[in-house]
Motif scaffolding. Structure first.
Motif, short mmCIF file in Angstrom:
data_model
loop_
_atom_site.label_atom_id
_atom_site.label_comp_id
_atom_site.label_asym_id
_atom_site.label_seq_id
_atom_site.Cartn_x
_atom_site.Cartn_y
_atom_site.Cartn_z
N ALA A 2 -56.63 -3.95 81.39
CA ALA A 2 -56.86 -5.38 81.60
C ALA A 2 -55.63 -6.01 82.26
N LYS A 3 -55.90 -6.89 83.18
CA LYS A 3 -54.82 -7.62 83.87
C LYS A 3 -54.41 -8.82 83.03
N ALA A 4 -53.11 -9.06 82.94
CA ALA A 4 -52.61 -10.23 82.20
C ALA A 4 -53.08 -11.49 82.91
N PRO A 5 -53.42 -12.53 82.18
CA PRO A 5 -53.87 -13.77 82.83
C PRO A 5 -52.76 -14.35 83.70
N ASP A 6 -53.18 -14.94 84.84
CA ASP A 6 -52.22 -15.56 85.74
C ASP A 6 -51.61 -16.81 85.12
N ASN A 7 -52.37 -17.49 84.30
CA ASN A 7 -51.92 -18.75 83.73
C ASN A 7 -51.82 -18.60 82.21
N PRO A 8 -50.62 -18.36 81.68
CA PRO A 8 -50.49 -18.24 80.22
C PRO A 8 -50.86 -19.56 79.56
N LEU A 9 -51.01 -19.53 78.26
CA LEU A 9 -51.38 -20.75 77.54
C LEU A 9 -50.41 -21.87 77.88
N LYS A 10 -50.98 -23.01 78.21
CA LYS A 10 -50.18 -24.19 78.54
C LYS A 10 -49.82 -24.94 77.27
N ASN A 11 -48.73 -25.65 77.36
CA ASN A 11 -48.35 -26.61 76.33
C ASN A 11 -48.41 -27.99 76.96
N ALA A 12 -48.72 -29.00 76.16
CA ALA A 12 -48.73 -30.37 76.65
C ALA A 12 -48.22 -31.30 75.56
N VAL A 13 -47.49 -32.31 76.00
CA VAL A 13 -46.97 -33.33 75.08
C VAL A 13 -47.23 -34.68 75.70
N ALA A 14 -47.74 -35.61 74.91
CA ALA A 14 -47.96 -36.98 75.37
C ALA A 14 -46.97 -37.89 74.66
N LEU A 15 -46.34 -38.75 75.46
CA LEU A 15 -45.38 -39.71 74.92
C LEU A 15 -45.92 -41.12 75.06
N ALA A 16 -45.54 -41.97 74.15
CA ALA A 16 -45.85 -43.40 74.25
C ALA A 16 -44.56 -44.17 74.07
N TYR A 17 -44.45 -45.27 74.79
CA TYR A 17 -43.25 -46.09 74.68
C TYR A 17 -43.62 -47.55 74.82
N SER A 18 -43.07 -48.35 73.93
CA SER A 18 -43.19 -49.80 74.07
C SER A 18 -41.80 -50.37 73.84
N GLN A 19 -41.57 -51.55 74.33
CA GLN A 19 -40.25 -52.16 74.19
C GLN A 19 -39.90 -52.41 72.72
N ALA A 20 -40.91 -52.48 71.87
CA ALA A 20 -40.66 -52.68 70.45
C ALA A 20 -40.11 -51.41 69.79
N ASP A 21 -40.39 -50.25 70.41
CA ASP A 21 -39.89 -48.98 69.89
C ASP A 21 -38.44 -48.79 70.30
N GLY A 22 -37.70 -48.08 69.50
CA GLY A 22 -36.34 -47.76 69.86
C GLY A 22 -36.27 -46.65 70.90
N ALA A 23 -37.30 -45.81 70.93
CA ALA A 23 -37.34 -44.68 71.85
C ALA A 23 -38.80 -44.25 71.98
N PRO A 24 -39.13 -43.49 73.02
CA PRO A 24 -40.50 -42.97 73.15
C PRO A 24 -40.87 -42.11 71.94
N ARG A 25 -42.16 -42.10 71.62
CA ARG A 25 -42.68 -41.32 70.51
C ARG A 25 -43.61 -40.23 71.04
N VAL A 26 -43.67 -39.12 70.32
CA VAL A 26 -44.63 -38.06 70.63
C VAL A 26 -45.94 -38.45 69.95
N VAL A 27 -46.98 -38.70 70.76
CA VAL A 27 -48.25 -39.15 70.19
C VAL A 27 -49.32 -38.07 70.24
N ALA A 28 -49.08 -37.00 70.98
CA ALA A 28 -50.00 -35.86 71.00
C ALA A 28 -49.24 -34.66 71.53
N LYS A 29 -49.60 -33.50 71.00
CA LYS A 29 -49.02 -32.27 71.53
C LYS A 29 -49.95 -31.13 71.16
N GLY A 30 -49.95 -30.10 72.00
CA GLY A 30 -50.82 -28.98 71.71
C GLY A 30 -50.60 -27.84 72.68
N ARG A 31 -51.27 -26.74 72.40
CA ARG A 31 -51.17 -25.53 73.19
C ARG A 31 -52.57 -25.02 73.51
#
Length: 107
Positions: A2-31
């Motif tokens: 079997a040939k290894a897949p060309d595209n290994p499992l991706k990771n993704a992270v979603a950030l949210a930021y508002s001026q009320a926050d001190g810093a961006p927050r991680v609001v979603a992440k997955g593989r």
């Protein structure tokens, strides 16, 4: 054999930021399938998706609904500033690159 897949499992992270926050927050992440769903949802809502394996790798270590650590402020600020310029029709050079040697966030 079997040939290894060309595209290994991706990771993704979603950030949210508002001026009320001190810093961006991680609001979603997955593989794998979850990462694909996060990316698809972003596209559906017109949210820009930036690919940086190095930055995603660091952000995957941040717990959900937590602010990003100070070690990542500069990298994320550069990305947000670039997106702001892009969205407002200002001169936007190429997207920021993030070195693989970026500091690891604290556990």
């Amino acid at each position: 054999m079997a040939k290894a897949p060309d595209n290994p499992l991706k990771n993704a992270v979603a950030l949210a930021y508002s001026q009320a926050d001190g810093a961006p927050r991680v609001v979603a992440k997955g593989r794998g399938l979850l990462a694909e769903q996060i990316i698809a949802r972003a596209h559906e809502h017109g949210v820009y998706v930036h690919e940086s394996a190095e930055l995603v790798s660091l952000l995957m270590q941040v717990d959900l609904d937590q602010h990003i650590p100070p070690q990542l402020y500069l990298a994320v600020a550069e990305l947000l500033a670039w997106l702001y310029r892009l969205e407002n029709g200002l001169e936007a050079s190429t997207a920021p690159l993030f070195p693989a040697s970026a500091e690891q966030p604290p556990p």
